[in-house]
Write an enzyme that holds these catalytic residues in place. Structure first.
Site, PDB file in Angstrom:
ATOM      1  N   GLY A   1      -8.267  -8.336   0.409  1.00 53.82           N
ATOM      2  CA  GLY A   1      -6.996  -8.380   1.260  1.00 53.82           C
ATOM      3  C   GLY A   1      -6.204  -9.925   0.526  1.00 53.82           C
TER       4      GLY A   1
ATOM      5  N   LYS B   1     -16.831 -15.754   4.380  1.00 52.24           N
ATOM      6  CA  LYS B   1     -18.662 -15.450   4.602  1.00 52.24           C
ATOM      7  C   LYS B   1     -19.571 -15.587   3.065  1.00 52.24           C
ATOM      8  CE  LYS B   1     -18.894 -13.381   8.350  1.00 52.24           C
ATOM      9  NZ  LYS B   1     -18.953 -11.868   9.558  1.00 52.24           N
TER      10      LYS B   1
ATOM     11  N   GLY C   1     -12.574  -4.178   1.561  1.00 50.25           N
ATOM     12  CA  GLY C   1     -13.879  -3.542   1.560  1.00 50.25           C
ATOM     13  C   GLY C   1     -14.465  -2.771   0.807  1.00 50.25           C
TER      14      GLY C   1
ATOM     15  N   ARG D   1       0.689  -1.571  -0.146  1.00 50.52           N
ATOM     16  CA  ARG D   1      -0.239  -0.505  -0.158  1.00 50.52           C
ATOM     17  C   ARG D   1       1.050   1.489   0.062  1.00 50.52           C
ATOM     18  NH1 ARG D   1      -5.167  -2.367   3.574  1.00 50.52           N
ATOM     19  NH2 ARG D   1      -6.723  -2.550   1.844  1.00 50.52           N
TER      20      ARG D   1
HETATM   21  P1  ADP Z   1     -10.236 -11.630   0.923  1.00 47.69           P
HETATM   22  O1  ADP Z   1      -9.616 -10.745   1.781  1.00 47.69           O
HETATM   23  O2  ADP Z   1      -9.540 -11.788  -0.973  1.00 47.69           O
HETATM   24  O3  ADP Z   1     -11.580 -10.591   0.463  1.00 47.69           O
HETATM   25  P2  ADP Z   1     -12.125 -13.429   2.458  1.00 47.69           P
HETATM   26  O4  ADP Z   1     -11.565 -12.529   3.792  1.00 47.69           O
HETATM   27  O5  ADP Z   1     -13.602 -12.993   2.399  1.00 47.69           O
HETATM   28  O6  ADP Z   1     -11.149 -13.265   1.347  1.00 47.69           O
HETATM   29  O7  ADP Z   1     -12.061 -14.907   3.021  1.00 47.69           O
HETATM   30  C1  ADP Z   1     -10.676 -15.074   3.032  1.00 47.69           C
HETATM   31  C2  ADP Z   1     -10.773 -16.715   3.915  1.00 47.69           C
HETATM   32  O8  ADP Z   1     -11.410 -17.585   3.436  1.00 47.69           O
HETATM   33  C3  ADP Z   1      -9.541 -16.895   5.250  1.00 47.69           C
HETATM   34  O9  ADP Z   1      -8.762 -16.705   5.920  1.00 47.69           O
HETATM   35  C4  ADP Z   1      -9.375 -17.949   4.094  1.00 47.69           C
HETATM   36  O10 ADP Z   1      -9.034 -19.242   4.984  1.00 47.69           O
HETATM   37  C5  ADP Z   1     -10.845 -18.181   4.375  1.00 47.69           C
HETATM   38  N1  ADP Z   1     -11.773 -19.939   3.878  1.00 47.69           N
HETATM   39  C6  ADP Z   1     -11.150 -20.433   2.344  1.00 47.69           C
HETATM   40  N2  ADP Z   1     -11.884 -20.968   1.919  1.00 47.69           N
HETATM   41  C7  ADP Z   1     -12.026 -20.945   3.024  1.00 47.69           C
HETATM   42  C8  ADP Z   1     -12.885 -23.530   3.816  1.00 47.69           C
HETATM   43  N3  ADP Z   1     -13.238 -23.855   2.428  1.00 47.69           N
HETATM   44  N4  ADP Z   1     -12.964 -22.960   5.171  1.00 47.69           N
HETATM   45  C9  ADP Z   1     -12.544 -22.532   6.090  1.00 47.69           C
HETATM   46  N5  ADP Z   1     -11.998 -20.255   6.286  1.00 47.69           N
HETATM   47  C10 ADP Z   1     -12.227 -20.747   4.067  1.00 47.69           C
HETATM   48 MG    MG Z   2     -10.265 -10.675   4.233  1.00 52.23          MG
END
Ligand code: ADP
Ligand code: MG
Length: 397
Positions: free
Chosen positions: A354, A201, A377, A39
């Protein structure tokens, strides 16, 4: 989506002026060191351009979520790293906040051509309340304002939104590029436009999915969120992470996809184990027949092959969210495979989020992706079609 109007950096007179710049230096720290300076690097083009044009810079950023002045959230390590990257000393003084009297004295004494970094804006409780008095003090540090903090643009805070109403202003180069690239995805993406959504989520990504279902041709869902969809369709997902509160929403999204003629793919199989820390019992199961006690922790080989085949003819790809628990190898395999695939595509590729960006960086593929969004976000809210207050507050040219 909303049409934003703002001045570009070239349209703002900065020579000989004090320029207040909101940057996003919300970087990870460990033992007082910056562990990922992506960043900070992302802000350099704007800072260099302003300095080359004869500006004096006063920079402000938040870091973390401190409850008042907390030593571990001081920006000292950031000032140090910025100094090294910029090749110029960065003025910084540890104080109680960006508006303390010591800070005011220090910032107002900035010599021409210097770079001053204010203390963490969130040390001041008025920041997140978008307090007008705090905005007034911050605005007093500059004669013009540049917002280059895309990662904070979805927050209406004193340093992002409040100050924009008080000074002549413009978007920085990073902010402008994010708006252009993400805006292009919503407005006129080269088709076929395909989206990969993963992560933990469903509830975080519902808004994006809803909005994108009206634009895209195909969606590939992986990560933990896939199991909520699979359960909603009546599958057995064992001990996989499921948001039981979101089952109805998932059903609604599946219906929306089919009525919008968007093919929505869920992972056919999963790499499962009883725990991510103990992969000795790793087994592959169909994602809708995961036995009790087993958790789906990564996309399986059939799922990966199907996603790869489906992505092959894409002309635009947006990817957000890892396809598995990539922090725990070997459950990074699916995410790494998709990162390789996306990097090799002959398509316009954008990765946001992230964790997804971290996964791309960890695979060393960052140069093969057209755009890595710096705002987790913020990029999601943008793609949801929401108005980002930090951009909306900038004045029309
Ligand atoms: P980003 O930061 O790219 O937007 P998120 O924060 O939504 O992504 O999600 C990332 C998290 O999702 C990671 O911590 C990862 O471990 C978790 N994750 C991905 N697949 C699974 C799974 N099958 N079971 C539990 N956690 C998961
Ligand atoms: Mg994340």
């Amino acid at each position: 989506m909303r049409n934003y109007h703002y001045r570009t950096l070239d349209e703002l007179e900065v020579t000989g002026k004090k320029v207040l710049v909101r940057v996003d230096f919300n970087v990870p720290l460990e033992n007082g060191e910056v562990t990922d300076d992506t960043r900070i690097r992302a802000a350099l083009p704007t800072l260099r351009r302003l300095l080359a044009n004869g500006a004096t810079l006063v920079l402000m950023s938040h870091l973390g979520r401190p409850q008042g002045p907390e030593a571990r959230y001081r920006l000292a390590p950031v000032a140090e790293r910025l100094s090294a990257l910029l090749g110029q000393a960065v003025r910084y003084q540890a104080t109680d906040g960006p508006a303390s009297s010591a800070m005011q004295e220090f910032a107002l004494a900035a010599p021409p051509g210097s770079v001053t970094l204010l203390e963490n804006t969130r040390f001041d409780a008025r920041e997140t309340k978008n307090d007008p008095e705090l905005a007034r003090i911050l605005a007093g540090y500059g004669e013009v304002f540049v917002n280059d903090a895309f990662g904070a643009a979805h927050r209406a805070h004193a340093s992002t939104e409040g100050v924009a109403h008080l000074l002549p202003n413009a978007a920085g180069l990073l902010l402008e590029r994010e708006i252009t690239v993400l805006g292009e995805l919503l407005r006129r993406p080269a088709k076929p436009f395909k989206v990969i959504l993963g992560g933990a989520k469903v509830s975080d990504k519902i808004g994006v999915l809803r909005n994108l279902l009206e634009i895209v041709d195909e969606v590939f869902i992986g990560g933990a969120m896939a199991y909520t969809f699979i359960k909603a369709r009546g599958g057995e997902v064992g001990a996989s992470l499921v948001e039981n509160d979101s089952l109805e929403l998932a059903t609604g999204l599946l219906e929306q996809a089919s009525s919008s003629m968007v093919s929505l793919h869920l992972p056919e199989d999963s790499r499962c184990a009883t725990s991510p820390q103990h992969p000795d019992d790793l087994m592959v199961f169909p994602s809708n027949r995961i036995p009790a006690g087993f958790r789906g922790l990564d996309a399986g080989p059939k799922a990966i092959a199907a996603f790869q085949a489906g992505l092959a003819d894409a002309h635009t790809v947006f990817w957000n969210g890892p396809l598995g628990m990539f922090e725990f190898p070997p459950f990074d395999a699916g995410t790494r495979a998709i990162a390789q695939t996306v990097a090799a595509l002959d398509a316009f590729t954008v990765v946001g989020g992230g964790d997804s960006v971290a996964a791309v960086n960890a695979s060393g593929l960052q140069d093969q992706i057209d755009h890595l969004s710096t705002g987790g976000g913020a990029s999601l809210e943008f793609l949801e079609g929401k108005t980002l207050p930090g951009i909306a507050a900038l004045s029309r040219p």
